[in-house]
Design a protein around this motif. Structure first.
Motif, short mmCIF file in Angstrom:
data_model
loop_
_atom_site.label_atom_id
_atom_site.label_comp_id
_atom_site.label_asym_id
_atom_site.label_seq_id
_atom_site.Cartn_x
_atom_site.Cartn_y
_atom_site.Cartn_z
N ARG A 114 0.84 -1.20 0.00
CA ARG A 114 0.00 0.00 0.00
C ARG A 114 0.87 1.24 0.00
O ARG A 114 1.72 1.40 0.88
N PRO A 115 0.70 2.15 -0.98
CA PRO A 115 1.49 3.40 -0.99
C PRO A 115 1.21 4.24 0.25
O PRO A 115 0.07 4.34 0.70
N LEU A 116 2.26 4.85 0.79
CA LEU A 116 2.13 5.65 2.00
C LEU A 116 2.29 7.15 1.75
O LEU A 116 1.79 7.96 2.53
N TYR A 117 2.99 7.53 0.69
CA TYR A 117 3.37 8.93 0.51
C TYR A 117 2.82 9.56 -0.75
O TYR A 117 3.20 10.68 -1.11
N LEU A 118 1.95 8.86 -1.46
CA LEU A 118 1.38 9.40 -2.71
C LEU A 118 0.08 10.14 -2.39
O LEU A 118 -1.03 9.62 -2.58
N ASP A 119 0.22 11.34 -1.91
CA ASP A 119 -0.92 12.16 -1.50
C ASP A 119 -1.59 12.76 -2.75
O ASP A 119 -0.98 13.53 -3.49
N ARG A 120 -2.85 12.41 -2.97
CA ARG A 120 -3.55 12.89 -4.17
C ARG A 120 -3.74 14.40 -4.14
O ARG A 120 -3.67 15.06 -5.18
N SER A 121 -3.97 14.95 -2.97
CA SER A 121 -4.17 16.40 -2.89
C SER A 121 -2.89 17.16 -3.21
O SER A 121 -2.94 18.33 -3.61
N ALA A 122 -1.72 16.52 -3.06
CA ALA A 122 -0.45 17.19 -3.33
C ALA A 122 -0.19 17.37 -4.81
O ALA A 122 0.73 18.11 -5.19
N ARG A 123 -0.99 16.72 -5.66
CA ARG A 123 -0.75 16.86 -7.11
C ARG A 123 -1.00 18.28 -7.59
O ARG A 123 -0.53 18.66 -8.67
N GLU A 124 -1.73 19.06 -6.81
CA GLU A 124 -1.95 20.45 -7.17
C GLU A 124 -0.66 21.27 -7.02
O GLU A 124 -0.52 22.33 -7.62
N THR A 125 0.27 20.76 -6.21
CA THR A 125 1.58 21.40 -6.02
C THR A 125 2.65 20.42 -6.48
O THR A 125 3.11 19.57 -5.70
N PRO A 126 3.05 20.48 -7.74
CA PRO A 126 3.92 19.44 -8.30
C PRO A 126 5.21 19.21 -7.53
O PRO A 126 5.64 18.05 -7.40
N VAL B 278 5.74 19.37 -4.39
CA VAL B 278 5.42 18.54 -3.22
C VAL B 278 5.10 17.11 -3.66
O VAL B 278 5.51 16.13 -3.01
N ALA B 279 4.38 16.97 -4.78
CA ALA B 279 4.03 15.65 -5.30
C ALA B 279 5.29 14.87 -5.69
O ALA B 279 5.40 13.66 -5.43
N LEU B 280 6.26 15.54 -6.29
CA LEU B 280 7.51 14.87 -6.66
C LEU B 280 8.26 14.39 -5.41
O LEU B 280 8.86 13.32 -5.41
N GLY B 281 8.22 15.19 -4.36
CA GLY B 281 8.87 14.77 -3.13
C GLY B 281 8.21 13.53 -2.53
O GLY B 281 8.91 12.61 -2.07
N GLY B 282 6.89 13.48 -2.56
CA GLY B 282 6.20 12.29 -2.07
C GLY B 282 6.49 11.07 -2.92
O GLY B 282 6.68 9.96 -2.39
N SER C 38 -0.20 11.36 -13.50
CA SER C 38 -1.41 12.17 -13.24
C SER C 38 -1.07 13.61 -12.92
O SER C 38 -1.97 14.45 -12.82
N ILE C 39 0.23 13.93 -12.74
CA ILE C 39 0.64 15.30 -12.43
C ILE C 39 0.57 16.15 -13.71
O ILE C 39 0.97 15.71 -14.79
N ASP C 40 0.10 17.35 -13.57
CA ASP C 40 0.00 18.27 -14.71
C ASP C 40 1.41 18.72 -15.09
O ASP C 40 2.07 19.48 -14.38
N THR C 41 1.91 18.25 -16.24
CA THR C 41 3.29 18.54 -16.64
C THR C 41 3.49 20.00 -17.03
O THR C 41 4.62 20.49 -17.05
N ALA D 47 13.87 21.55 -14.37
CA ALA D 47 14.44 20.74 -13.30
C ALA D 47 13.42 19.75 -12.76
O ALA D 47 13.76 18.60 -12.40
N ASP D 48 12.15 20.17 -12.69
CA ASP D 48 11.11 19.27 -12.21
C ASP D 48 10.89 18.11 -13.18
O ASP D 48 10.70 16.96 -12.76
N HIS D 49 10.92 18.41 -14.48
CA HIS D 49 10.80 17.33 -15.48
C HIS D 49 11.94 16.33 -15.32
O HIS D 49 11.72 15.12 -15.40
N ARG D 50 13.15 16.86 -15.12
CA ARG D 50 14.30 15.98 -14.97
C ARG D 50 14.13 15.09 -13.72
O ARG D 50 14.44 13.91 -13.74
N ARG D 51 13.64 15.69 -12.63
CA ARG D 51 13.45 14.92 -11.41
C ARG D 51 12.36 13.88 -11.58
O ARG D 51 12.49 12.74 -11.07
N LEU D 52 11.30 14.21 -12.29
CA LEU D 52 10.22 13.25 -12.54
C LEU D 52 10.75 12.03 -13.29
O LEU D 52 10.47 10.88 -12.93
#
Length: 553
Positions: free
Chosen positions: A320-332, A334-338, A392-395, A401-406
């Motif tokens: 079961r995923p523990l850190y994939l917060d769906r609400s964090a996808r609005e802030t990419p 933060v979502a990448l960190g999770g 599902s993150i809005d690219t 740098a975020d694209h590279r990290r993704l």
């Protein structure tokens, strides 16, 4: 006394039929299991194709239960939706009727030839595929022998007063016939065996057509009970949706057919003169009609199952995923960190698998091998969840740098999962082969393997740290680890050929296995390095496109 002997003989024939079915099923799974699983995985993308492939796979495996377990695994892990999974089960129910149709013909004369061919293939140890196919042919031969023996026994005792009195007592109550057949099918784990037995009784005139159809309906119902009982052990009700849905479909179909039983019996007797053939054809038509009835209703039916069996999150479930917060996808960011934090869990699971493999090699524990292989399902589930989350993150909200990290997170997750596949499909089977054949490594060879596994674990920890820091110096150190495994493989290969030249066949077997294990570890190490070191080195321009020297260099 004679009746007791007859019942024991009949039970033995049924047991032989079940054992033959088991041999066919296990032989096919060993020979073509991954291909069948892959075929099911592709078929689950389309509802109609799922029905057809479900029927085909079940006909090959000789068991709708085996097909159901594979599809249940897909559905429980969230890899497929419930609707196509239910479509596969509709096809699986049809597949069992194809087996009955084939075995309903007089093919007992082929039984000795099938067993002979199977034995010849089974003794070909040099080819695992032929070995498994031999098991399939032996199983088919045993099934035909068992059917022939059952028919002979029924012909001998068809006029026995005790048998006719017993069947006559229950023939007047169709619901009792259905429940009795369902219980027997549940007990013997095979609707094929029960339907074939009912065909034999009907063909000999021991039971009327109404009773035969009621027994057939019970066999269809009973074969759906076992997956539901096995699913009760699951803590998540969502994992029981598919087997419960399959049982509900068969229960509804059996109930409708039971209400129309007298009409169905007269129709069967009118159209088909042979009662045995009438039972086989009804079995097929019943499942075809059930598929046609429920196929357009699968979407609302799946909603009903979701309402009846809502998903329940188990905090102790390692998949079961523990850190994939769906609400964090609005802030990419933060979502990448999770997602990165979740990807580190893959490294933790892979380390646990490597430690399990280490214990399996050093202690020779078969149980440890099975427990370690189950961890690969955890890797698969987490990797699938991470990929679905990242896609599902809005690219458009991501910078360069975020694209590279993704992409770095995706590369890390996929390489961890692929390394786990090597452990599951290569390294652990080789360890199991060593135990099965009773091979023992030399103290020096075993110490070398354990040391390399420890080195793999250390490299995995370094890769996890590098994944977070992205430090070029650490990346260069980790990439240099490829040399150590390349040199170890070279030394082991030379030693192996030296033993072959010396004619030491006993030592050559262990050295060949030693060499296979080294190659597995080398491949795992390559995935670990590709997961963390290569993205950093490539970004800094320190990764060569090829190891081949330029002309004139």
């Amino acid at each position: 006394m004679a009746m007791s002997v007859a019942l024991v003989g009949l039970a033995g024939a049924i047991a032989l039929l079940l054992w033959g079915t088991h041999m066919v099923q296990t032989g096919v799974q060993r020979a073509f299991g991954p291909r069948l699983r892959s075929a099911l995985g592709h078929a689950l993308r389309n509802r109609l194709r799922a029905v057809l492939v479900g029927a085909g796979v079940t006909a090959v495996l000789q068991s709708s239960t085996a097909t159901g377990l594979m599809v249940t695994g897909f559905a429980a892990s969230g890899l497929v939706e419930l609707v196509p999974a239910l479509a596969v089960m509709l096809g699986a129910n049809i597949g069992t009727t194809l087996i009955v149709q084939l075995l309903s013909f007089d093919v007992a004369a082929f039984a000795p030839a099938l067993v002979l061919i199977g034995l010849i293939l089974f003794r070909r140890d040099a080819s695992p595929l032929l070995h498994d196919l031999g098991r399939v042919f032996i199983g088919l031969g045993l099934m035909l022998m068992a059917l022939h023996q059952m028919l002979g026994m029924l012909a001998t005792y068809e006029d026995a007063p005790g048998l006719r009195a017993l069947l006559g007592a229950i023939a007047s109550v169709p619901l009792l016939d259905l429940l009795l057949a369902a219980i027997v099918t549940w007990a013997v784990h095979s609707s094929v065996a029960v339907v074939l037995l009912v065909m034999s009784l009907a063909a000999r005139g021991i039971i009327p057509m109404e009773t035969a159809i009621a027994f057939t309906l019970g066999a269809n119902l009973g074969t759906a009970i076992n997956p539901v009982i096995e699913g009760v052990t699951s803590q998540d009700p969502a994992a029981r949706r598919l087997p419960v849905g399959n049982l509900l479909i068969r229960t509804i179909g059996a109930g409708i057919a039971l209400m129309a039983l007298p009409w169905l019996a007269r129709l069967a007797e009118t159209i088909i003169a042979d009662p045995g053939r009438a039972v086989a054809d009804f079995h097929t038509l019943f499942n075809l009609a059930l598929a046609a009835l429920f196929f357009p209703l699968l979407t609302p039916f799946s909603r009903l199952l979701r309402w009846l069996l809502p998903a329940r999150a188990d905090p102790a479930d390692p998949a079961r995923p523990l850190y994939l917060d769906r609400s964090a996808r609005e802030t990419p960011i933060v979502a990448l960190g999770g997602a990165a934090r979740e990807a580190l869990r893959l490294a933790d699971v892979l380390e646990e698998m490597l430690r399990g493999a280490r214990d399996a090699l050093s202690k020779g524990d078969r149980k440890q091998i099975g427990e370690t292989r189950r961890l690969d399902d955890v890797l698969d589930s987490l990797n699938t969840a991470i990929k679905a989350y990242l896609t599902s993150i809005d690219t458009e909200e991501l910078g360069e740098a975020d694209h590279r990290r993704l992409h770095a997170i995706l590369a890390f997750a996929m390489n961890m999962e692929q390394a786990g596949d090597v452990v599951d499909l290569n390294l652990l089977p080789h360890a199991a082969k060593r135990l099965k054949r009773g091979l023992a490594f030399s103290s020096h060879g075993e110490a070398e393997l354990i040391a390399l596994l420890d080195r793999l674990i250390a490299n995995l920890r370094a890769a996890a740290s590098l994944f977070m820091t992205e430090d070029p110096r650490a990346a260069r150190l980790l990439a240099a680890e490829k040399v150590a495994f390349r040199e170890a493989e070279g030394v082991a290969t030379e030693a192996h050929f030296a033993r072959l030249r010396a004619g030491r066949l006993d030592s050559a077997q262990t050295s060949a296995l030693h060499l296979d294990l080294l190659r597995d570890m080398k491949l795992i190490n390559s995935h670990i390095i590709a997961a963390a070191a290569y993205p950093v080195l490539e970004r800094n321009g320190e990764l060569l496109p090829s190891r081949i020297a330029a002309p004139g260099a």
